[in-house]
Scaffold this active site. Sequence first.
Site, short mmCIF file in Angstrom:
data_model
loop_
_atom_site.label_atom_id
_atom_site.label_comp_id
_atom_site.label_asym_id
_atom_site.label_seq_id
_atom_site.Cartn_x
_atom_site.Cartn_y
_atom_site.Cartn_z
N SER A 172 38.23 59.72 86.67
CA SER A 172 38.25 58.38 87.25
C SER A 172 38.73 58.46 88.71
O SER A 172 38.15 59.21 89.49
CB SER A 172 39.12 57.46 86.40
OG SER A 172 38.86 56.10 86.70
N ASP A 316 29.85 54.79 79.18
CA ASP A 316 30.97 54.41 80.04
C ASP A 316 30.62 53.09 80.75
O ASP A 316 29.64 53.00 81.49
CB ASP A 316 31.21 55.52 81.06
CG ASP A 316 32.44 55.29 81.93
OD1 ASP A 316 32.95 54.16 81.97
OD2 ASP A 316 32.87 56.26 82.59
N HIS A 344 34.81 55.26 78.89
CA HIS A 344 35.44 55.85 80.08
C HIS A 344 36.68 56.68 79.74
O HIS A 344 36.90 57.75 80.33
CB HIS A 344 35.83 54.73 81.05
CG HIS A 344 36.35 55.20 82.37
ND1 HIS A 344 35.55 55.79 83.32
CD2 HIS A 344 37.61 55.19 82.88
CE1 HIS A 344 36.29 56.11 84.37
NE2 HIS A 344 37.54 55.75 84.14
#
Length: 722
Positions: A172, A316, A344
């Site tokens: 991320s 995701d 995610h």
Amino acid sequence: MSHFPTSAGVRNPRARAVTRTIASVGVEARSTVASRRPSASQSIAVRDEIISLHDVALDSGDVLACIDVHFRLEGVVNAAADNVVLVVHALTGTAEASVWWKDVIGAGRAIDPSRHAVLSASLLGGCDGTTGPTDADPDALPPITTRDQARVLARLLDTLGVQVPLLVCGGSLGGMVTLEFAASFPDRLRGAVCFAAPAAQTAQGLAWNAIMRRAISIGGAHDGLALARMIGMLSYRTPESLERRFGRTRSATDGFQVNEWLDAHGERLVARFDATSYGALIDATDVHDVGRGRGGIAAALEPVADRLTGVGIPGDLLYPAECVREWAGAANATYIDLPSVHGHDAFLLEADRVSHILTTALRDAEGRTAYRHSTAAREDSTITTPATSAPAPRASHGVRPLRIALAGCGHVGGNLLDLLSTRHADRTSRVSDTPDVRVERVLVRDASRERPSLTRALTEGVAAEGACITDAAQLLGDDIDVLVEAIGGTTTARVLVEAALERGIRVVTANKALLGERGEALQQLAREHSTRIDFEGAVCGAIPIVRCVRNGAAGVGITRVSGILNGTSNYVLEQIADGFSLEAAVATAQELGYAEADPTRDLNGQDIEDKLRVLAWLAFGIDPQSLKVTRRGLDAEIALWAAQAAAEGDRVKLIATCERDGDDVVARILPTRVRGDDAWAAVRGPFNRVLIESESAGEIAFQGPGAGGLATAGAVLADLLQ
């Protein structure tokens, strides 16, 4: 602490902080051996500190006079400084990577602090000890970018003496910063893995951030941040995962469990995070664009494509797998799907699959070094510069390799050959600022003995055909650049080392007995013939203590040196503390490769004395042979004392000291009783610890592996390539 049989010796260490220490603990990692033996244990060093960096340039053009950086380092940086794994946290992560990635980082796991030095830091803009804006001081930091955050991590590596980490990885926001590190510092990259991260912020990402930003604006530092976190959690998970976990299940209070789960996440974040900092971090993701100023994403990442892996997560909702696949394809980097119902957050929750990806990446990285770009094309870690230049061409393979003669193919020599073979295996797909190495000749006592390390070196082309010889007179010649002496002792080794130095051939050795007897004379001989002798592996295995003392990094005006200098005896004492007899402890050390077939020199302290003489020579400038040493090693009586101390919560350690006493230098090697919570007691297994006290630097401690051929061979290789 108390000593046996006299009270003279090591004092309690006095902490002199040059950085602010948040926590420093020993974490014990155990590995199982045969059931009839005790388990092997070792202490994993942990540094948890805040350091200050000065004159930090930002993309905005601002230059910050000083910032704080909170970092955590688990494990020991080896002599070559090439085992560091830089783990970059996600949006609200912390420097404690082994906590939030606990099933990926740990003893026996993909990232193992007993083998790797695991480094993580709170990102610039955060609220976990690194400089960032707060609700109380919203202007504490100008707007920042992921490139700024990557630049700060590079400065942190510089501070720790690490030029090229083994691997950089993150998910991320952490993946965005990893990509920026790769693009900004291509010559500092051996491998990188980016989980669930785009090369440039997506419209979807902008939209999620806009909603969270509005939530904070309306609801304030408490309710607004809690609501932003709840919104974020919905982007981190998939509808399927929520349905499977909660459905319409109600809690004991008759509320829907999924609602209470969201409420709990919101409140937990508010308890530990700052709303203004949260806003600064999502602002940084909004302007994230690896291709900015570099001719686009493909141009920015193509130079590091062969060392870069993008991991996309199908389903995701925040950063769909397609956006990862897109930049990986454009740059010709490796792409991997990470299928998961979780969405995610799969990079945090799918530990087995993530571990497999990282294990492969680490294995590949160990076989390569970073590309070296021209100085003009590099982006300096302290100054914002354009990075639009094309990568420099690969180095020519016609450059002559470093030619070495290896004397000895035992524990150290054999492990050195293995390290050279591993380093060479992927040579065709990497370029380094260090030369390739070719072993022209290997001196052995018995040419008929099977030597797997030498066989592999011959197969890989690291060793020349017919390299194995038994005649020492044939070892040195005009075709040799470096003699690596790994036979030990002070007879044949001395003849070979002196002959090499007299011919102007550089020498690398780990022979503490020879240096303890002839160190000053050999160094003088090297000066006379315009060459040098390096011996990092002679004192403390993987700990770079020799280099630090020789180049002044340990401070000037050294007044005292103390340490646990023998990993074998330390391992034996730890086994005795665990309830095993002296004989059983020695047998286990031999079984694990921590002790020689004849461990006498380790147990009686002679090995420590040799090392102490070398340290006294380096620290105090005295002839090592002139040092008078009071010595008492391990025997049955000391073993009984160590067992009794352990039963009372303390430890017995074999500690060496060397210090100035007026015009004299006093040296002692004595079994020493230390409290169970003392830093010396935390040195477990085959580890060493050295404490240098100097007028300029106060106290500086070094700790790391000290027994076994591999640790010493790593130090020899570092000397060889410097």
